[in-house]
Design an enzyme around this catalytic site. Sequence first.
Site, PDB file in Angstrom:
ATOM      1  CB  SER A  80      -0.913   0.025   1.226  1.00 47.62           C
ATOM      2  OG  SER A  80      -1.661  -1.156   1.331  1.00 47.62           O
TER       3      SER A  80
HETATM    4  N1  SAH Z   1      -0.990  -4.943   3.970  1.00 52.04           N
HETATM    5  C1  SAH Z   1      -0.237  -5.237   2.771  1.00 52.04           C
HETATM    6  C2  SAH Z   1      -1.036  -4.866   1.532  1.00 52.04           C
HETATM    7  C3  SAH Z   1      -1.147  -6.030   0.681  1.00 52.04           C
HETATM    8  S1  SAH Z   1      -2.265  -5.963  -0.664  1.00 52.04           S
HETATM    9  C4  SAH Z   1       1.133  -4.598   2.790  1.00 52.04           C
HETATM   10  O1  SAH Z   1       1.396  -3.817   3.695  1.00 52.04           O
HETATM   11  O2  SAH Z   1       1.953  -4.909   1.924  1.00 52.04           O
HETATM   12  C5  SAH Z   1      -3.566  -6.998  -0.069  1.00 52.04           C
HETATM   13  C6  SAH Z   1      -3.190  -8.401   0.302  1.00 52.04           C
HETATM   14  O3  SAH Z   1      -4.385  -9.049   0.715  1.00 52.04           O
HETATM   15  C7  SAH Z   1      -2.618  -9.250  -0.836  1.00 52.04           C
HETATM   16  O4  SAH Z   1      -1.393  -9.788  -0.457  1.00 52.04           O
HETATM   17  C8  SAH Z   1      -3.680 -10.334  -1.029  1.00 52.04           C
HETATM   18  O5  SAH Z   1      -3.142 -11.595  -1.411  1.00 52.04           O
HETATM   19  C9  SAH Z   1      -4.303 -10.393   0.340  1.00 52.04           C
HETATM   20  N2  SAH Z   1      -5.639 -10.991   0.370  1.00 52.04           N
HETATM   21  C10 SAH Z   1      -6.660 -10.846  -0.511  1.00 52.04           C
HETATM   22  N3  SAH Z   1      -7.741 -11.547  -0.125  1.00 52.04           N
HETATM   23  C11 SAH Z   1      -7.391 -12.158   1.053  1.00 52.04           C
HETATM   24  C12 SAH Z   1      -8.077 -13.032   1.948  1.00 52.04           C
HETATM   25  N4  SAH Z   1      -9.333 -13.431   1.736  1.00 52.04           N
HETATM   26  N5  SAH Z   1      -7.411 -13.460   3.041  1.00 52.04           N
HETATM   27  C13 SAH Z   1      -6.136 -13.069   3.282  1.00 52.04           C
HETATM   28  N6  SAH Z   1      -5.434 -12.258   2.475  1.00 52.04           N
HETATM   29  C14 SAH Z   1      -6.063 -11.799   1.370  1.00 52.04           C
END
Ligand code: SAH
Length: 232
Positions: A80
């Site tokens: 993000s």
């Molecule tokens: N908080 C992260 C942002 C990652 S983007 C950071 O600081 O880098 C969002 C993430 O959510 C992705 O890695 C994606 O694989 C994950 N995601 C999407 N759906 C999900 C679910 N149902 N359960 C767990 N993770 C999920």
Amino acid sequence: MMARMRLQPEAIGVGMTSQRVRDRLIERLRQGGGGLPGIRDERVLNAIRTVPRHLFVDEAFATRAYEDTALPIGHGQTISQPWVVARMTEALFEGGAQPKKVLEVGTGSGYQGAILAALGLQVFTVERIGDLLRQARKRFRQLGLDVRSRHDDGRIGWPEEAPFDAIVVTAAAPELVEALSAQLAPGGTLVAPVGGAGGQSLLRLRKDAEGNIARDDLGPVIFVPLLSGLVD
Ligand code: SAH
């Protein structure tokens, strides 16, 4: 010859991850701009100053790690934008809340989890893509951060560890996930992007001591979607 050698660190990007470059990001977050309100919580700004974001992205993107922008982390996912991480984190502390135990849904690179851990919170984080989770765990270890993580569909939360004082959802869903708000402690705060693929509202839910839920809208954001099913 000497001058050329001194230029080398810059060429491989070390100069782009220097404290000066990182401080510039903090100033930008503090001031806001481009429609984004400034981040006021000094503890949050300090955590962002301390956690080395360049270690949470691929080396190819390290030189851009202190720009206020989302960056690809593989598997079609993104780390993000720093402002969004800061705003979501700050939103948990507003109104004098003192969260201790936090659940993050969507570990991704591990950056948001690391920021929460750097603030002294006890962090539980869930990720559906095994490869991303393994890389994030390596970073937590490398930085000495005590973060508990799990390879699972985060839409079910982490029932064994519930309730949580705070829940941070970092992937977008068309509706708030009921199972997650149910795992919020009285006095707890949940932040989540809610809306379609084109853009969402960052919603904040607060549960009072009686279990009543109030919500407010913290403004427009864009996240990758919350998906079902696990991936290795
Ligand atoms: N908080 C992260 C942002 C990652 S983007 C950071 O600081 O880098 C969002 C993430 O959510 C992705 O890695 C994606 O694989 C994950 N995601 C999407 N759906 C999900 C679910 N149902 N359960 C767990 N993770 C999920």
